[in-house]
Design a protein around this motif. Structure first.
Motif, short mmCIF file in Angstrom:
data_model
loop_
_atom_site.label_atom_id
_atom_site.label_comp_id
_atom_site.label_asym_id
_atom_site.label_seq_id
_atom_site.Cartn_x
_atom_site.Cartn_y
_atom_site.Cartn_z
N ARG A 76 0.82 -1.21 0.00
CA ARG A 76 0.00 0.00 0.00
C ARG A 76 0.85 1.25 0.00
O ARG A 76 0.53 2.25 -0.67
N LEU A 77 1.95 1.20 0.75
CA LEU A 77 2.84 2.37 0.73
C LEU A 77 3.43 2.54 -0.66
O LEU A 77 3.62 3.67 -1.14
N GLY A 78 3.71 1.44 -1.29
CA GLY A 78 4.19 1.52 -2.67
C GLY A 78 3.16 2.19 -3.56
O GLY A 78 3.48 3.04 -4.39
N ALA A 79 1.91 1.82 -3.38
CA ALA A 79 0.86 2.43 -4.20
C ALA A 79 0.78 3.92 -3.94
O ALA A 79 0.69 4.72 -4.87
N LEU A 80 0.80 4.29 -2.66
CA LEU A 80 0.58 5.70 -2.33
C LEU A 80 1.74 6.59 -2.75
O LEU A 80 1.57 7.79 -2.96
N THR A 81 2.93 6.01 -2.83
CA THR A 81 4.07 6.83 -3.24
C THR A 81 4.37 6.68 -4.71
O THR A 81 5.31 7.26 -5.23
N GLY A 82 3.55 5.89 -5.40
CA GLY A 82 3.82 5.66 -6.81
C GLY A 82 5.07 4.83 -7.01
O GLY A 82 5.74 4.95 -8.02
N MET A 83 5.41 3.99 -6.04
CA MET A 83 6.64 3.20 -6.14
C MET A 83 6.29 1.72 -6.08
O MET A 83 6.86 0.97 -5.30
N ARG A 84 5.34 1.33 -6.91
CA ARG A 84 4.89 -0.06 -6.87
C ARG A 84 6.02 -1.03 -7.14
O ARG A 84 6.10 -2.09 -6.53
N LEU A 85 6.82 -0.69 -8.10
CA LEU A 85 7.89 -1.62 -8.48
C LEU A 85 8.84 -1.83 -7.31
O LEU A 85 9.23 -2.95 -7.00
N GLU A 86 9.23 -0.74 -6.68
CA GLU A 86 10.11 -0.86 -5.52
C GLU A 86 9.44 -1.67 -4.43
O GLU A 86 10.09 -2.45 -3.72
N ALA A 87 8.14 -1.48 -4.29
CA ALA A 87 7.42 -2.21 -3.24
C ALA A 87 7.44 -3.70 -3.53
O ALA A 87 7.69 -4.52 -2.64
N ASP A 88 7.16 -4.05 -4.75
CA ASP A 88 7.20 -5.48 -5.10
C ASP A 88 8.58 -6.04 -4.85
O ASP A 88 8.75 -7.15 -4.35
N SER A 89 9.56 -5.26 -5.23
CA SER A 89 10.93 -5.71 -5.04
C SER A 89 11.22 -5.93 -3.57
O SER A 89 11.79 -6.95 -3.17
#
Lengths: 304, 334, 331
Positions: B177-190
């Motif tokens: 969710r933090l990845g989504a909110l910061t627009g950093m989905r890829l980093e979040a998945d990683s």
């Protein structure tokens, strides 16, 4: 609800305009708690208007209770009371407060309060909660304080006064009501000779000037000299009522108070010469349980 | 929000992310198999491969996520000024590479963030200071109490994302969710993938050993233990331990000392700040604990709480620390 | 006290209350210049400052003032009704009942559904507590005997405190912490909505208590004496107890349990200017407002950005001042 009434009461002083007040009660009975014995038991009592009536009796005989029934602090279980010819229950609380001033035996005052503030409370029946204080009210308060000799304490804290001074302040409060009847519950308990006499003189003056007085007292002798009528209570019943000479009889008093006494007449000087005076006698030996009073009666004579 | 106390008996384990159900059987092989199954199946999307984290989100695209209060938090553009009131989510953001998006910190955050202005405590921050930092996203603990912070912040137009992380699934959900909110989905998945693989590695390293009966004391006086549904309890199992209180549904129940003695843990883990030996000494003299110490069947370890009590990327380090403590053969009963 | 003195003194107190409120808006964890604050009130300047002043500081100062006034006025009222200088707004179990309501909402997990849930639960709990106490007193005797009321208040309060402790024991750490924070009392959640709702309670309640000034003077001497002087004792008791309890319940619902204000402020006024309730009630309200809003200012800035609990500040600041006042008066 008398709380916020804004109507003015008649401008004239109640003591001038209205008829004098007296009580008349029949078959009054009251008990504290359902199963106890009655403290006031089928009492018939009359308090004549414009007279000074004293209520006497041993401790626990029901004097204070009877007083409270007559001022409607307590509701009688049985019997009727009339004040000023009307049933007591028909008087509104405010009417009662305008007509009857009550001086209690004691009060517990836990906050700082000046004497003037205390006496000014006597104007509440006239003012209610919201009406502002007027010159008439101030005059009544000042007059009351002067009459009871507490004027010089006007701005002092009530709790710094002596017991007698406090009592006089309470009488002043009742007088500030400009009542037609004054009811006092043992007003001279803590007072020295001078102040006790002053209270009795005051109540006699009041009864002469249009105020009915009813007081409970232990002082048989002063009651005899200053009161016009006495009521003697014994265990909740009337033992005797009427003129002092008729009530203060040796045999009656000895029975009621369970103590040997001797009666005499006040030799004067003064206006109350000839009043019956009661002198308690020394027993001579300590009391033993079940000891009969007659043992000591000996040959004490009544002095005419 | 506190989890409701249910009289659920029977073991719980995890099958898939966010899904829990009873696992039949109490045999070890089944358990290990189930755990490995989870680790494999729960992978979700394939690793994007560590390496370049590319922020290619267009500047105007709206982002959204559902927070733990059930609210859909929608931002017109990815968050660029963030204040996180929880150390765990702060850590997550730092691990995502979003440390430069932080504009404030709490008094309990890592010293590496000391250059940021502090808003006070995480549970009772100064709303004034928060407002003055003009964040476009605040991450707050979903207080079941006064809930002061969120309404006040929302009244001044600051979006609040409420978080109430209890278990490991929630930890991974936060990353996402933090990845989504910061627009950093890829980093979040990683990051999520890395965390999973690390946890797998820890689990594998002890897979061949029998599970050790473990007790994790969240609080000592009065005794409060980690249940199976709280992330520490789950990490325990990854680290090769068997939570002796795995039958209790509450996240962190108070238990009696008697119950602890009855369940006879082989290892007792106590998070402790400061002089760990001092508190252990004190404990050793207490009635009840004394017997456990002297029985010789129980090992006691004190552990640093900072790593262990942050439901974020630290759970990886926590798993290692727990594993080493649980399986340290060299330790004598102390 | 002459009418002119009354007006002068009340104006003085009103000035102090307003000054304290203004000062409270001026200071805060975020430093702003006076110009900055004034601009922000007018709607100019950067949006963060405007938000801070208009949405955070102003409503908070207003609520703190109103709560301080409410607690002081109801404290004075209870002191008269119970004829006891140690009486204070929570004496009839109000704080215990409110805390049970609030803590119950927190522990049951319904607190976060909406912002009004905890205040509403606290209010309901407070009313339930007062009604319980009144019911107990009424079942013992026909009228509300003072000693029975006091005893019932203590007992009911203890019972509710035990309920709170039970709830706290059985709940998890986080609810525990939230509950404790609530009970310590704070104005951090103040908003224009809560200010408006509270004002709706406050204005008629205070007006009624001021109007009851003379009867309260009589009640403070004794109920029998008051009745002899013509006061409708039962009506006064009902109105006064009801109003003061409602006012206290509303205050606790808005800000938690803040002690000391209701007990001490009336005594300060009494020591300075005497105990006539027609003056004491409005004067206590004004001084209570000034005192509590100042205490909240201190709570916000003394350890910024951490906020101290307001009740701690009221005690730390108030007690030494009160001791000084007592000694000065005695000498």
């Amino acid at each position: 609800m008398t709380l916020f009434r804004a109507r003015r009461s008649p401008a004239a002083s109640p003591t001038e305009a209205a008829p004098p007040l007296g009580w008349s009660a029949r078959a009054l009975t009251f008990r504290y708690g359902r199963d106890s014995s009655p403290v006031v038991d089928a009492v018939d009592v009359t308090v004549e208007p414009l007279r000074c009536t004293a209520l006497l009796g041993p401790n626990g005989s029901g004097k204070s209770t009877l007083l409270r029934l007559l001022v409607r602090t307590l509701e009688a279980e049985r019997g009727e009371i009339e004040l000023g010819g009307r049933p007591l229950s028909s008087w509104s609380r405010r009417e009662l407060a305008l007509a009857v001033g009550v001086v209690p035996q004691n009060e517990e005052i836990n906050f700082p309060l000046s004497v003037r503030e205390l006496v000014s409370m006597g104007r509440y029946p006239h003012l209610g909660a919201l009406r502002p204080v007027g010159p008439r009210d101030r005059a009544a308060v000042d007059a009351a304080m002067q009459r009871c000799d507490v004027g010089r304490f006007a701005d002092r804290d009530f709790n710094t006064l002596s017991g007698g001074e406090r009592q006089r302040a309470r009488v002043a409060r009742a007088l500030a009501q400009e009542p037609k009847a004054l009811v006092l519950d043992e007003p001279t308990l803590a007072l020295d000779v001078r102040h006790e006499m002053e209270i009795f003189e005051l109540v006699r003056d009041l009864s002469r000037s249009g105020v009915t007085v009813l007081l409970v007292t232990h002082n048989l002798n002063l009651a005899a000299r200053y009161a016009d009528a006495l009521i003697l209570l014994e265990e909740g019943r009337i033992a005797a009522a009427g003129a002092p000479a008729d009530v203060l009889r040796r045999d009656l008093l000895e029975r009621v108070y369970d103590w040997p006494i001797q009666t005499s007449r006040f030799a004067g000087p003064g206006p109350d010469v000839g009043s019956v005076q009661v002198t308690p006698l020394a027993r001579g030996e300590p009391l033993r349980a079940g000891h009969s009073l007659n043992h000591h009666m000996g040959s004490t004579d009544d002095h005419p | 929000m506190p989890l409701p106390v249910l009289p659920v008996m029977g073991r719980t384990g995890f099958l898939l992310i966010g899904f829990r159900g009873p696992l039949a059987g109490s045999q070890l092989p089944t358990r290990v198999a189930a755990m490995l199954l989870w680790l494999l199946v729960g992978c979700g999307e394939p690793d994007s491969g560590s390496g370049e984290a590319v922020r290619i989100v267009p500047a105007d695209s709206a982002v959204q996520a559902v927070d733990d209060a059930g609210r859909l938090v929608r931002l017109p553009r990815p968050a660029r000024r963030i204040v996180s009131l929880l150390p765990a989510t702060t850590e997550t953001l730092v691990a995502l590479g979003a440390a430069d998006l932080l504009v404030g910190r709490t008094d309990y955050d890592d010293p590496s963030l000391a250059h940021l202005p502090s808003v006070g405590g995480g549970l009772t921050p100064s709303v004034e200071v928060l407002t003055s930092l003009q964040p476009d996203l605040v991450i707050a603990w979903e207080e079941s109490g006064a809930a002061r912070v969120r309404p006040r912040l929302e009244a001044v137009g600051i979006p609040v994302f409420a978080v109430a992380t209890q278990d490991t699934a929630a930890v991974f959900a936060n990353v996402e969710r933090l990845g989504a909110l910061t627009g950093m989905r890829l980093e979040a998945d990683s990051l999520a993938g890395w965390m999973r693989s690390e946890l797998r590695a820890v689990a594998r390293s002890v897979a061949d050993r029998p599970a050790v009966d473990v007790l994790y004391m969240i609080g000592v006086d009065p005794p409060m233990v980690a249940g199976p549904n709280v992330f520490i309890g789950e990490i325990l199992e990854v680290a090769g331990g068997r939570n002796v209180f795995e039958d209790v549904a509450a996240p962190s129940p108070h238990v009696s000392l008697e119950e602890i003695v009855r369940r006879a843990p082989e290892v007792v883990l106590i998070p402790s700040t400061g002089a760990s030996s001092a508190s252990l000494e004190r404990l050793r003299r207490e009635p009840g604990w004394r017997e456990l110490f002297e029985s010789g069947d129980t090992r006691f370890h004190t552990l640093p709480p900072d790593i262990l009590h942050r439901p974020g990327p630290s759970i990886v380090d926590a798993a290692r620390v727990l594993r080493d403590a649980i399986h340290s053969e060299s330790a004598r009963p102390r | 006290m002459s009418p002119r003195q009354v007006v002068v003194r009340l104006l003085l107190l009103a000035t102090i209350a307003v000054a304290a409120l203004v000062l409270s808006v001026r200071v805060g964890a975020v430093s702003m210049t006076t110009m900055g604050v004034l601009e922000a009130i007018g709607g100019e300047g950067d949006p963060a400052s405007i938000a801070i002043v208009r949405q955070l500081r102003l409503p908070r100062a207003v609520v703190a003032s109103l709560v301080g006034a409410a607690l002081a006025a109801s404290g004075a009222t209870f002191q008269a009704l119970l004829r006891n200088p140690l009486a204070e707004p929570y004496i009839l179990g109000v704080s215990g009942g409110a805390a049970v309501g609030a803590v119950g909402a927190i522990v049951l997990g319904i607190a976060t559904r909406a912002t009004w849930i905890v205040p509403a639960a606290a209010f309901v709990g407070a009313i339930v507590a007062v009604l319980t106490v009144l019911r107990i007193a009424a079942s013992v005797g026909r009228s509300l005997d003072t000693r029975v009321l006091l005893l019932a208040g203590v007992v009911v309060g203890s019972f509710f405190n035990a309920c709170i402790l039970l709830a706290l024991t059985l709940t998890d750490a986080e609810s525990f912490r939230s509950a404790i924070f609530w009970m310590m009392g704070s104005f951090a959640g103040a908003s224009w909505t809560s200010a408006g709702i509270f004002t709706a309670y406050f204005v008629p309640a205070l007006a009624l208590l001021v109007a009851l000034g003379r009867p309260l003077n009589l009640m403070a001497i004794g109920e029998e004496t008051a009745a002899h002087l013509g006061a409708s004792v039962e009506t006064v008791k009902l109105l006064a107890y009801g109003t003061a309890s409602l006012l206290t319940a509303a205050a606790v619902a808005v800000s938690g349990v803040i002690g000391f204000v209701g007990l001490i402020i009336p005594h300060v006024i009494r020591i300075a200017w005497g105990g006539d309730y027609r003056f004491l009630i409005p004067a206590s309200a004004l001084l209570g407002a000034a005192f509590l809003v100042s205490a909240d200012s201190i709570a916000r800035i003394a350890a910024a950005p951490t906020e101290l609990p307001v009740g701690v500040v009221t005690a730390f600041v108030g007690v030494p001042f009160f001791v000084w006042l007592l000694r000065r008066r005695a000498v």
